[in-house]
Motif scaffolding. Structure first.
Motif, PDB file in Angstrom:
ATOM      1  N   ALA A   5       7.586  -7.473   9.967  1.00  0.00           N
ATOM      2  CA  ALA A   5       7.943  -7.700   8.565  1.00  0.00           C
ATOM      3  C   ALA A   5       7.330  -6.608   7.696  1.00  0.00           C
ATOM      4  N   LEU A   6       7.988  -6.295   6.579  1.00  0.00           N
ATOM      5  CA  LEU A   6       7.466  -5.286   5.670  1.00  0.00           C
ATOM      6  C   LEU A   6       6.259  -5.834   4.919  1.00  0.00           C
ATOM      7  N   LEU A   7       5.224  -5.012   4.785  1.00  0.00           N
ATOM      8  CA  LEU A   7       4.006  -5.439   4.105  1.00  0.00           C
ATOM      9  C   LEU A   7       4.241  -5.619   2.609  1.00  0.00           C
ATOM     10  N   PHE A   8       4.932  -4.663   1.996  1.00  0.00           N
ATOM     11  CA  PHE A   8       5.250  -4.736   0.568  1.00  0.00           C
ATOM     12  C   PHE A   8       6.765  -4.857   0.407  1.00  0.00           C
ATOM     13  N   THR A   9       7.200  -5.825  -0.364  1.00  0.00           N
ATOM     14  CA  THR A   9       8.634  -6.053  -0.564  1.00  0.00           C
ATOM     15  C   THR A   9       8.930  -6.317  -2.034  1.00  0.00           C
ATOM     16  N   SER A  10      10.203  -6.350  -2.366  1.00  0.00           N
ATOM     17  CA  SER A  10      10.637  -6.755  -3.699  1.00  0.00           C
ATOM     18  C   SER A  10      10.437  -8.262  -3.830  1.00  0.00           C
ATOM     19  N   GLU A  27       1.348  -8.290  -9.577  1.00  0.00           N
ATOM     20  CA  GLU A  27       1.540  -8.630  -8.171  1.00  0.00           C
ATOM     21  C   GLU A  27       1.545  -7.406  -7.257  1.00  0.00           C
ATOM     22  N   TYR A  28       1.722  -6.237  -7.833  1.00  0.00           N
ATOM     23  CA  TYR A  28       1.725  -5.013  -7.021  1.00  0.00           C
ATOM     24  C   TYR A  28       0.401  -4.252  -7.149  1.00  0.00           C
ATOM     25  N   ARG A  29      -0.652  -4.962  -7.547  1.00  0.00           N
ATOM     26  CA  ARG A  29      -1.971  -4.347  -7.658  1.00  0.00           C
ATOM     27  C   ARG A  29      -2.387  -3.683  -6.353  1.00  0.00           C
ATOM     28  N   ARG A  30      -2.238  -4.380  -5.253  1.00  0.00           N
ATOM     29  CA  ARG A  30      -2.692  -3.858  -3.969  1.00  0.00           C
ATOM     30  C   ARG A  30      -1.863  -2.652  -3.516  1.00  0.00           C
ATOM     31  N   LEU A  31      -0.596  -2.635  -3.836  1.00  0.00           N
ATOM     32  CA  LEU A  31       0.223  -1.479  -3.492  1.00  0.00           C
ATOM     33  C   LEU A  31      -0.249  -0.245  -4.254  1.00  0.00           C
ATOM     34  N   VAL A  32      -0.572  -0.410  -5.542  1.00  0.00           N
ATOM     35  CA  VAL A  32      -1.068   0.714  -6.335  1.00  0.00           C
ATOM     36  C   VAL A  32      -2.374   1.236  -5.757  1.00  0.00           C
ATOM     37  N   LEU A  33      -3.251   0.327  -5.342  1.00  0.00           N
ATOM     38  CA  LEU A  33      -4.524   0.760  -4.761  1.00  0.00           C
ATOM     39  C   LEU A  33      -4.319   1.506  -3.445  1.00  0.00           C
ATOM     40  N   VAL A  34      -3.381   1.044  -2.625  1.00  0.00           N
ATOM     41  CA  VAL A  34      -3.084   1.734  -1.368  1.00  0.00           C
ATOM     42  C   VAL A  34      -2.566   3.139  -1.639  1.00  0.00           C
ATOM     43  N   LEU A  35      -1.667   3.274  -2.605  1.00  0.00           N
ATOM     44  CA  LEU A  35      -1.117   4.587  -2.942  1.00  0.00           C
ATOM     45  C   LEU A  35      -2.206   5.526  -3.472  1.00  0.00           C
ATOM     46  N   ALA A  36      -3.085   4.994  -4.303  1.00  0.00           N
ATOM     47  CA  ALA A  36      -4.080   5.831  -4.973  1.00  0.00           C
ATOM     48  C   ALA A  36      -5.250   6.207  -4.085  1.00  0.00           C
ATOM     49  N   LEU A  93      -0.930  -2.664   9.881  1.00  0.00           N
ATOM     50  CA  LEU A  93      -2.131  -2.782   9.065  1.00  0.00           C
ATOM     51  C   LEU A  93      -3.214  -3.481   9.877  1.00  0.00           C
ATOM     52  N   ASN A  94      -4.370  -2.841   9.996  1.00  0.00           N
ATOM     53  CA  ASN A  94      -5.514  -3.455  10.667  1.00  0.00           C
ATOM     54  C   ASN A  94      -6.654  -3.542   9.656  1.00  0.00           C
ATOM     55  N   VAL A  95      -6.831  -4.732   9.102  1.00  0.00           N
ATOM     56  CA  VAL A  95      -7.849  -4.924   8.067  1.00  0.00           C
ATOM     57  C   VAL A  95      -9.247  -4.738   8.634  1.00  0.00           C
ATOM     58  N   ASP A  96      -9.454  -5.172   9.889  1.00  0.00           N
ATOM     59  CA  ASP A  96     -10.786  -5.096  10.481  1.00  0.00           C
ATOM     60  C   ASP A  96     -11.265  -3.656  10.632  1.00  0.00           C
ATOM     61  N   PHE A 134     -11.506  -2.925  -1.139  1.00  0.00           N
ATOM     62  CA  PHE A 134     -10.304  -3.741  -1.362  1.00  0.00           C
ATOM     63  C   PHE A 134      -9.499  -4.000  -0.086  1.00  0.00           C
ATOM     64  N   ALA A 135      -9.952  -3.481   1.049  1.00  0.00           N
ATOM     65  CA  ALA A 135      -9.206  -3.676   2.298  1.00  0.00           C
ATOM     66  C   ALA A 135      -9.016  -5.158   2.611  1.00  0.00           C
ATOM     67  N   GLU A 136     -10.060  -5.945   2.382  1.00  0.00           N
ATOM     68  CA  GLU A 136      -9.982  -7.366   2.701  1.00  0.00           C
ATOM     69  C   GLU A 136      -8.920  -8.072   1.865  1.00  0.00           C
ATOM     70  N   GLU A 137      -8.617  -7.558   0.688  1.00  0.00           N
ATOM     71  CA  GLU A 137      -7.607  -8.169  -0.178  1.00  0.00           C
ATOM     72  C   GLU A 137      -6.210  -8.100   0.437  1.00  0.00           C
ATOM     73  N   LEU A 138      -6.024  -7.220   1.409  1.00  0.00           N
ATOM     74  CA  LEU A 138      -4.712  -7.069   2.022  1.00  0.00           C
ATOM     75  C   LEU A 138      -4.471  -8.076   3.147  1.00  0.00           C
ATOM     76  N   ARG A 139      -5.529  -8.784   3.561  1.00  0.00           N
ATOM     77  CA  ARG A 139      -5.405  -9.656   4.723  1.00  0.00           C
ATOM     78  C   ARG A 139      -4.372 -10.751   4.521  1.00  0.00           C
ATOM     79  N   ASP A 140      -4.336 -11.337   3.328  1.00  0.00           N
ATOM     80  CA  ASP A 140      -3.401 -12.450   3.127  1.00  0.00           C
ATOM     81  C   ASP A 140      -1.941 -12.002   3.146  1.00  0.00           C
ATOM     82  N   LEU A 141      -1.711 -10.657   3.031  1.00  0.00           N
ATOM     83  CA  LEU A 141      -0.336 -10.151   3.142  1.00  0.00           C
ATOM     84  C   LEU A 141       0.166 -10.226   4.589  1.00  0.00           C
TER      85      LEU A 141
END
Length: 398
Positions: free
Chosen positions: A292-297, A212-221, A238-241, A277-284
Motif C-alpha cells: 500500500a502507498l504510505l502517503f495518499t490523497s 494531515e500532510y505534516r509528516r509528508l512535509v517533514l519527510v521531503l524536507a 519504510l522501516n521505523v526501527d 519524527f521517525a516514530e510519528e510515521l509508525r501509525d501510517l
C-alpha cells in the motif's frame, strides 16, 4: 595506401551523351551546369565502390587527396551519408532511447516538436555548420518562445542539448565526422537563485500548517527525496526501527496519466529519517499491506503533484508566512541538502541521500554550502613548518 583515383570521362559514352544533352538545353536557354568531366573513384571501408564528379581537375585532385587522408587516418565518412535529413536522424535517436523515464522522454519529445525539428528538420546533417548553430542559440536568447514569452536560460540549454544529442547520433551512426553542436557558449542558468533553504524552525512551521500532510512535509524536507519518489513510497519500504526509507520507484504524470516506474537514473537507495519524527510515521504502517502507498490523497488514491500543491501545500506555505520565498514541494529537496551539510554531512553522504549520479554533481549544485576550510589547511601547514624549523634549529645548535 587507400585506393583512390581520378578518371577523365572525356571519351566515355555516357559523358559524351550527357554533354550533347547539356548543349542542347543550353541553346534552349537552360542555365544548369555542365556534367562533370573528372570523376574521383574509390573503395570505402565497406569495400563498395563510390564516386563523385567534378567540372575541374583541381577540384577532383583536392577531393582525391582529402578522401585518401581520411581513409588512411580512419576518419572517413561516406560523403552521401551526411545528406540524411536532421528529422530522420532525430526520430532514430528518439526511438533508440532506452534508459530514460516517461517524463524525460516526454520532455525530449516536446522540445523536438516545438523548437528543434521546426528549425533543423529539413537540413542535411552534414550541412549544419558551427556558425549556423551559434546563430540559432542567439535567436533562442532574443526571440520569444512558443508561448510568446522569452525563453529562460535553463530552457534554452535543454533545447540545445536535445539537438546536440541528435547530432551525436549522426556521428555515432557514421553519417558525419564532427558534431557542430559542440562548445557553444550557453546562457548562465543561475540555478542558485532558484534554491530555497529553510531553517529548522521554518520547516516545522510549514509542516504544522500542512495539517494531515505534516509528516509528508517533514519527510521531503529532511530526506531530500523527489516528489515523484515520495508519492510512490510503499508501506513495506519504510522501516521505523532503523529509520530508513527504501527508494525504489517513482510516479510519473504524463498528460494526466500516472504510471509507476524506476527512480531517476535508476539510483535505488535508502534515505535516513531523523529520530525526532521517525516514530510519528509508525501509525501510517499499522494494519496496512506492505504494497500500500504510505502517503495518499484523502480518497486513498495516489497523490498528484498539482492537487497536493494547490489544495494543501501552497495554502500551508501562505499560512506559515513563507509565501515570498517561492517554496515548492520539490525545493524542499534543497532544504534537506542544506540542513544535512550544516549538520556536518560530507559530500558522499549527501550524494547518496539525494540520489545524484556522482559526488561531482552534488558539489556543482551545493558546493557553496560547505564551510570554507582553507584556514584549516593553512593552520596544518603552519604546524608542519614549525616542526621542520624546530628540527633544523636543534641540529644547528648541536
Amino acid at each position: 595506401m587507400a585506393r583512390v583515383w581520378i578518371e577523365d570521362r572525356e571519351t566515355h559514352a555516357d559523358y559524351v551523351a550527357a554533354m550533347e544533352k547539356w548543349k542542347a538545353a543550353k541553346r534552349a536557354g537552360s542555365k544548369r551546369r555542365p556534367p562533370g568531366r573528372w570523376r574521383v573513384r574509390w573503395y570505402g571501408p565497406d569495400n563498395k565502390g563510390k564516386a563523385l564528379t567534378f567540372a575541374k581537375l583541381p577540384q577532383a585532385e583536392a577531393e582525391k587527396d582529402a578522401i585518401t587522408a581520411r581513409l588512411d587516418k580512419g576518419s572517413y565518412r561516406d560523403p552521401k551519408s551526411g545528406k540524411a535529413a536532421f528529422s530522420v536522424v532525430a526520430e532514430e535517436w528518439y526511438g533508440s532511447l532506452r534508459k530514460q523515464g516517461r517524463t524525460t522522454k516526454h520532455d525530449y519529445r516536446e522540445l523536438l516538436d516545438l523548437y528543434v525539428i521546426p528549425k533543423w528538420g529539413d537540413w542535411q546533417v552534414g550541412a549544419i555548420q558551427w556558425q549556423d548553430v551559434s546563430d540559432w542559440v542567439d535567436a533562442l536568447m532574443t526571440e520569444p518562445g512558443k508561448r510568446g514569452k522569452p525563453l529562460g536560460p535553463a530552457r534554452i540549454t535543454k533545447i540545445y542539448r536535445v539537438a546536440s544529442m541528435v547530432m551525436k547520433r549522426a556521428v555515432q551512426s557514421g553519417r558525419i565526422a564532427l558534431n557542430s553542436f559542440y562548445e557553444h557558449e550557453l546562457p548562465h542558468t543561475n540555478d542558485d537563485d532558484e534554491h530555497v533553504y529553510l531553517t529548522h524552525e521554518q520547516v516545522e512551521e510549514l509542516a504544522e500548517a500542512a495539517g494531515e500532510y505534516r509528516r509528508l512535509v517533514l519527510v521531503l524536507a529532511y530526506s531530500g527525496i523527489r516528489w515523484a519518489e515520495a508519492s510512490a513510497i510503499k508501506v513495506g519500504r519504510l522501516n521505523v526501527d532503523t529509520r530508513r526509507i527504501r527508494i525504489v520507484q517513482n510516479y510519473t504524470d504524463v498528460k494526466g496519466v500516472l504510471a509507476l516506474g524506476p527512480v531517476k537514473n535508476h539510483e535505488k537507495r535508502s534515505v535516513p529519517l531523523p529520530r525526532s519524527f521517525a516514530e510519528e510515521l509508525r501509525d501510517l504502517t499499522t494494519g496496512r499491506r506492505p504494497d500500500a502507498l504510505l502517503f495518499t490523497s484523502p480518497d486513498g488514491k495516489p497523490l498528484r503533484y498539482s492537487n497536493f500543491r494547490n489544495r494543501h501545500f501552497d495554502p500551508a506555505v501562505k499560512a506559515a508566512g513563507l509565501g515570498d520565498l517561492g517554496i515548492t514541494p520539490h525545493k524542499l529537496r534543497h532544504t534537506a541538502a542544506s540542513l544535512a551539510i550544516a549538520a556536518g554531512a560530507d559530500v558522499k553522504v549527501v550524494q547518496l541521500m539525494l540520489g545524484h549520479k556522482s559526488a561531482a554533481m552534488t558539489l556543482d549544485i551545493y558546493g557553496h554550502l560547505w564551510p570554507d576550510r582553507l584556514d584549516e589547511v593553512a593552520d596544518a601547514l603552519d604546524v608542519g613548518r614549525a616542526a621542520a624549523l624546530a628540527k633544523r634549529d636543534a641540529l644547528l645548535a648541536a
